[in-house]
Structures are given as structure tokens and as C-alpha cells.
Design a protein around this motif. Sequence first.
Motif, PDB file in Angstrom:
ATOM      1  N   PHE A  64       0.710  -0.944  -0.078  1.00 32.37           N
ATOM      2  CA  PHE A  64       0.296  -0.453  -0.564  1.00 32.37           C
ATOM      3  C   PHE A  64       1.076   1.086  -0.501  1.00 32.37           C
ATOM      4  CE2 PHE A  64      -3.750   2.504   1.790  1.00 32.37           C
ATOM      5  CZ  PHE A  64      -4.229   2.515   1.193  1.00 32.37           C
ATOM      6  N   PRO A  65       0.516   2.254  -0.601  1.00 29.64           N
ATOM      7  CA  PRO A  65       1.478   3.627  -0.133  1.00 29.64           C
ATOM      8  C   PRO A  65       1.695   4.295   1.153  1.00 29.64           C
ATOM      9  CG  PRO A  65      -0.744   3.998  -2.145  1.00 29.64           C
ATOM     10  CD  PRO A  65      -1.369   2.590  -1.221  1.00 29.64           C
ATOM     11  N   LYS A  66       3.282   4.650   1.061  1.00 31.91           N
ATOM     12  CA  LYS A  66       3.518   4.666   2.321  1.00 31.91           C
ATOM     13  C   LYS A  66       3.228   6.232   2.361  1.00 31.91           C
ATOM     14  CE  LYS A  66       6.972   1.583   2.722  1.00 31.91           C
ATOM     15  NZ  LYS A  66       6.812   0.427   3.759  1.00 31.91           N
ATOM     16  N   PRO A  67       2.576   6.464   3.696  1.00 30.13           N
ATOM     17  CA  PRO A  67       1.916   7.498   4.303  1.00 30.13           C
ATOM     18  C   PRO A  67       2.991   8.289   4.163  1.00 30.13           C
ATOM     19  CG  PRO A  67       2.649   6.401   6.256  1.00 30.13           C
ATOM     20  CD  PRO A  67       2.732   5.544   4.931  1.00 30.13           C
ATOM     21  N   ILE A  68       2.928   9.871   4.464  1.00 28.54           N
ATOM     22  CA  ILE A  68       3.363  11.168   5.193  1.00 28.54           C
ATOM     23  C   ILE A  68       2.875  11.604   6.300  1.00 28.54           C
ATOM     24  CG2 ILE A  68       4.150  11.316   2.145  1.00 28.54           C
ATOM     25  CD1 ILE A  68       2.230  13.677   2.167  1.00 28.54           C
ATOM     26  N   ARG A  69       4.020  12.703   6.686  1.00 33.66           N
ATOM     27  CA  ARG A  69       3.678  13.970   7.774  1.00 33.66           C
ATOM     28  C   ARG A  69       3.888  15.235   7.344  1.00 33.66           C
ATOM     29  NH1 ARG A  69       3.033  10.677  12.828  1.00 33.66           N
ATOM     30  NH2 ARG A  69       4.656  12.130  13.503  1.00 33.66           N
ATOM     31  N   LEU A  70       3.117  15.335   7.781  1.00 33.91           N
ATOM     32  CA  LEU A  70       2.792  17.075   7.401  1.00 33.91           C
ATOM     33  C   LEU A  70       2.737  17.865   9.030  1.00 33.91           C
ATOM     34  CD1 LEU A  70      -0.711  16.725   5.165  1.00 33.91           C
ATOM     35  CD2 LEU A  70       2.082  17.109   4.384  1.00 33.91           C
ATOM     36  N   GLY A  71       2.949  19.057   8.938  1.00 40.66           N
ATOM     37  CA  GLY A  71       2.675  19.577   9.862  1.00 40.66           C
ATOM     38  C   GLY A  71       4.090  20.217  10.657  1.00 40.66           C
ATOM     39  N   GLY A  72       4.219  20.669  11.389  1.00 40.97           N
ATOM     40  CA  GLY A  72       5.773  21.856  12.094  1.00 40.97           C
ATOM     41  C   GLY A  72       5.877  21.450  13.066  1.00 40.97           C
ATOM     42  N   ALA A  73       6.813  21.304  14.163  1.00 43.25           N
ATOM     43  CA  ALA A  73       7.049  20.924  15.163  1.00 43.25           C
ATOM     44  C   ALA A  73       6.214  21.025  16.915  1.00 43.25           C
ATOM     45  CB  ALA A  73       7.670  22.004  16.529  1.00 43.25           C
ATOM     46  N   GLY A  74       5.352  19.397  16.678  1.00 45.13           N
ATOM     47  CA  GLY A  74       4.817  18.788  17.212  1.00 45.13           C
ATOM     48  C   GLY A  74       3.331  18.948  17.505  1.00 45.13           C
ATOM     49  N   LYS A  76       2.714  17.270  13.788  1.00 44.78           N
ATOM     50  CA  LYS A  76       2.608  16.286  13.185  1.00 44.78           C
ATOM     51  C   LYS A  76       1.133  15.101  13.171  1.00 44.78           C
ATOM     52  CE  LYS A  76       7.496  16.110  12.524  1.00 44.78           C
ATOM     53  NZ  LYS A  76       7.810  16.285  11.524  1.00 44.78           N
ATOM     54  N   VAL A  77       1.159  15.440  11.318  1.00 36.32           N
ATOM     55  CA  VAL A  77      -0.062  13.786  11.460  1.00 36.32           C
ATOM     56  C   VAL A  77      -0.009  13.984   9.870  1.00 36.32           C
ATOM     57  CG1 VAL A  77      -1.361  15.508   9.705  1.00 36.32           C
ATOM     58  CG2 VAL A  77      -2.631  14.326  11.181  1.00 36.32           C
ATOM     59  N   THR A  78      -0.566  11.595  10.406  1.00 37.59           N
ATOM     60  CA  THR A  78       0.521  11.141   8.996  1.00 37.59           C
ATOM     61  C   THR A  78      -1.220  10.921   8.467  1.00 37.59           C
ATOM     62  OG1 THR A  78       0.820   9.837  10.766  1.00 37.59           O
ATOM     63  CG2 THR A  78       0.859   8.557   8.613  1.00 37.59           C
ATOM     64  N   VAL A  79      -0.918  11.199   6.857  1.00 40.33           N
ATOM     65  CA  VAL A  79      -1.586  11.472   5.792  1.00 40.33           C
ATOM     66  C   VAL A  79      -1.300  10.277   4.988  1.00 40.33           C
ATOM     67  CG1 VAL A  79      -2.651  13.174   6.826  1.00 40.33           C
ATOM     68  CG2 VAL A  79      -1.144  13.462   4.817  1.00 40.33           C
ATOM     69  N   TRP A  80      -1.993   9.820   3.793  1.00 37.91           N
ATOM     70  CA  TRP A  80      -1.650   9.314   3.181  1.00 37.91           C
ATOM     71  C   TRP A  80      -2.420  10.734   0.882  1.00 37.91           C
ATOM     72  CZ3 TRP A  80      -2.968   6.512   6.425  1.00 37.91           C
ATOM     73  CH2 TRP A  80      -1.733   5.347   6.898  1.00 37.91           C
ATOM     74  N   ARG A  81      -1.472  10.700   0.299  1.00 32.89           N
ATOM     75  CA  ARG A  81      -1.955  11.241  -0.929  1.00 32.89           C
ATOM     76  C   ARG A  81      -3.044  10.788  -1.400  1.00 32.89           C
ATOM     77  NH1 ARG A  81       4.126  11.564  -1.197  1.00 32.89           N
ATOM     78  NH2 ARG A  81       4.043  13.966  -0.994  1.00 32.89           N
TER      79      ARG A  81
END
Length: 93
Positions: A64-74, A76-81
Amino acid sequence: MQTQEQYYRVKQIASAPATPEKIHVYKTGANVGKTRKIKAKPARQGLLPVSEKTIWEWSRDGRFPKPIRLGGAGGKVTVWRASDIQKWIEERD
């Protein structure tokens, strides 16, 4: 004009059955004998008919596609495109 990238969180991808309200009784530890009410959850229909655990296992195993991490310090949220998920779904049809 630049289009903004769309993202999905795991709860939008995975489905989950409804769960009834429960009363949990602590059997050990500092709270022994106390009870706690666990709220009922409605069923959730995601993009795929699989659980969150399956999504994470597939992602870890490379199926399955790898998730990415969004957001700055503290924050962060894990999402998929969304585009990666759509492409993955189309490859399986």
C-alpha cells in the motif's frame, strides 16, 4: 493557478463496524473494582472495506502507498496523498 494537494487520514480510508456501549470493570491495579463507560461508535464506511490495522500492515509491507507526515513541531499528522490512494485503487480494478 496551482491546485492544492488532497490528503486522506487512515479513518477516511479504512472501514469499521459499529460497536455498542460497554462497561469496563478494572480487575487489577490502582483502579481495581472501579468501572468505566466506553461510548458506542457508529459504523464507518471508508474508501476500502478493510480495517485501520490492515492499512498499516499493508503500508509497512509495501503493499500500500507509504504515508507522509505533515505539520510542524509537535503538530504532526500522518496522511496519505489522495492521488496515491486513487492510483492504487485503479491498479486493482
